[in-house]
Design a protein around this motif. Structure first.
Motif, mmCIF file in Angstrom:
data_model
loop_
_atom_site.group_PDB
_atom_site.id
_atom_site.type_symbol
_atom_site.label_atom_id
_atom_site.label_comp_id
_atom_site.label_asym_id
_atom_site.label_seq_id
_atom_site.Cartn_x
_atom_site.Cartn_y
_atom_site.Cartn_z
ATOM 1 N N UNK A 55 0.780 -0.534 0.028
ATOM 2 C CA UNK A 55 -0.012 0.018 -0.048
ATOM 3 C C UNK A 55 0.995 1.273 -0.096
ATOM 4 N N UNK A 56 0.600 2.260 -0.926
ATOM 5 C CA UNK A 56 1.103 3.122 -1.082
ATOM 6 C C UNK A 56 1.292 3.915 0.016
ATOM 7 N N UNK A 57 0.340 4.232 1.071
ATOM 8 C CA UNK A 57 0.717 4.530 3.030
ATOM 9 C C UNK A 57 -0.546 4.643 3.118
ATOM 10 N N UNK A 75 3.361 -2.658 8.423
ATOM 11 C CA UNK A 75 2.061 -2.822 7.398
ATOM 12 C C UNK A 75 2.239 -3.396 6.387
ATOM 13 N N UNK A 76 1.775 -3.210 5.461
ATOM 14 C CA UNK A 76 1.039 -4.475 4.510
ATOM 15 C C UNK A 76 2.649 -4.743 3.153
ATOM 16 N N UNK A 77 3.099 -6.035 3.784
ATOM 17 C CA UNK A 77 3.568 -6.310 2.757
ATOM 18 C C UNK A 77 2.680 -7.856 0.699
ATOM 19 N N UNK A 78 3.022 -7.040 0.380
ATOM 20 C CA UNK A 78 2.311 -8.396 -0.968
ATOM 21 C C UNK A 78 2.801 -9.598 -0.439
ATOM 22 N N UNK A 79 1.947 -10.711 -0.023
ATOM 23 C CA UNK A 79 2.069 -11.996 0.599
ATOM 24 C C UNK A 79 2.483 -12.237 1.231
ATOM 25 N N UNK A 80 2.588 -11.699 2.692
ATOM 26 C CA UNK A 80 3.088 -12.257 3.738
ATOM 27 C C UNK A 80 1.974 -11.851 4.326
ATOM 28 N N UNK A 81 1.847 -13.319 5.198
ATOM 29 C CA UNK A 81 0.971 -14.351 6.292
ATOM 30 C C UNK A 81 0.679 -13.370 7.404
ATOM 31 N N UNK A 82 0.252 -13.234 8.625
ATOM 32 C CA UNK A 82 0.004 -12.580 9.474
ATOM 33 C C UNK A 82 -0.260 -13.529 10.481
ATOM 34 N N UNK A 83 0.183 -14.168 11.367
ATOM 35 C CA UNK A 83 -0.688 -15.222 12.475
ATOM 36 C C UNK A 83 -1.026 -14.954 13.694
ATOM 37 N N UNK A 84 -2.219 -14.676 14.850
ATOM 38 C CA UNK A 84 -1.946 -14.572 15.583
ATOM 39 C C UNK A 84 -2.399 -15.315 16.498
ATOM 40 N N UNK A 85 -2.688 -15.504 17.326
ATOM 41 C CA UNK A 85 -3.743 -16.616 18.912
ATOM 42 C C UNK A 85 -4.619 -15.409 19.192
ATOM 43 N N UNK A 86 -5.232 -15.706 18.978
ATOM 44 C CA UNK A 86 -6.990 -14.819 19.523
ATOM 45 C C UNK A 86 -6.880 -15.795 21.530
ATOM 46 N N UNK A 87 -6.529 -16.127 21.613
ATOM 47 C CA UNK A 87 -6.193 -16.707 23.398
ATOM 48 C C UNK A 87 -4.718 -16.662 24.156
ATOM 49 N N UNK A 104 -6.361 -3.413 15.092
ATOM 50 C CA UNK A 104 -7.212 -2.447 13.862
ATOM 51 C C UNK A 104 -6.493 -2.323 12.576
ATOM 52 N N UNK A 105 -7.450 -2.033 11.913
ATOM 53 C CA UNK A 105 -6.504 -2.020 9.803
ATOM 54 C C UNK A 105 -6.818 -0.968 10.358
ATOM 55 N N UNK A 106 -5.514 -0.006 10.202
ATOM 56 C CA UNK A 106 -5.704 1.587 10.219
ATOM 57 C C UNK A 106 -6.224 2.295 8.626
ATOM 58 N N UNK A 107 -5.962 3.247 9.110
ATOM 59 C CA UNK A 107 -7.122 3.683 7.364
ATOM 60 C C UNK A 107 -5.507 3.888 6.252
#
Length: 225
Positions: free
Chosen positions: A162-164, A178-190, A203-206
């Motif tokens: 994303x440009x910004x 920050x967004x990086x094309x093809x990257x996977x982000x994983x987290x445990x909600x517990x 949050x997904x920032x504007x």
């Protein structure tokens, strides 16, 4: 803000979520392509280049075909979600392959996974602070118990740079990815005990400039329907 959760011996999901957390944790730790983020209080991982540029382009085109103004969860108008989103077709052979790769990475049985959702964020669009897990105080808690129980892990893929703007922020960790094309982000909600982890607030920032495309797959404590 503090939340009151059911005790482990009264919540039928807790033991299953604790076991699932242990299994996924061990699997990710043994995978050299997985990077664990150096944060305290949340199990947060990243995999660079999980999707190829050609796969990202194809997935972006699919998201465009399903994207509609994002409904909030059970039409809750207070979530601050202003993106476009939609579930992809789980019967599509390409999507089945994508889902299988994510399932295999985490080592989670396919029946625990929800259908992948695609999201598109244009300039100014965002998803304000929220949890992916459910709270017993929410009016749809019983419905979600019947549909597969509590959400456990989240796997979210960036499909483009994303440009910004457009970072995924974890305010209680004072961290933004920050967004990086093809990257996977994983987290445990517990947490380690199998109970909802308040540190998983995110949050997904504007988006400031450009367009952001992501895919998200959530997993449950029991088979999802």
């Amino acid at each position: 803000m503090a939340f009151a959760f059911r005790s482990a011996n009264k919540d039928p999901d807790t033991r299953a979520l604790k076991r699932l957390g242990e299994a996924v944790r061990a699997r990710l730790a043994a995978d050299p392509q997985v990077y664990q983020m150096p944060v305290e209080g949340l199990e947060l991982y990243g995999v660079g280049g999980f999707f190829s540029p050609a796969e990202c382009d194809r997935l972006i085109a699919i998201v465009d075909t399903v994207a509609r103004p994002s409904p909030t969860y059970h039409n809750n108008g207070d979530s601050g979600r202003t993106s476009f989103s939609g579930d992809v077709d789980p019967r599509d052979p390409f999507i089945r392959m994508i889902q299988r790769r994510i399932d295999d990475l985490l080592g989670i049985a396919p029946e625990l996974g929800e259908t992948i959702q695609g999201q598109r964020y244009s300039v100014g669009q965002q998803f304000r602070n929220h949890f992916d897990y459910f709270l017993p105080s929410q009016d749809f808690w019983q419905d979600e118990q019947r549909r597969g129980g509590q959400r456990s892990w989240t796997a979210m893929a960036y499909l483009n740079a994303v440009e910004a703007g457009g970072e995924t922020a974890f305010p209680r960790l004072e961290m933004a990815v920050p967004p990086q094309a093809g990257a996977l982000l994983i987290w445990n909600n517990m947490g380690l005990d199998g109970r909802p982890n308040p540190q998983a607030l995110h949050a997904g920032l504007p988006v400031v400039s450009g367009v952001k495309y992501v895919l998200t797959k959530w997993y449950r404590s029991r088979p999802w329907s």
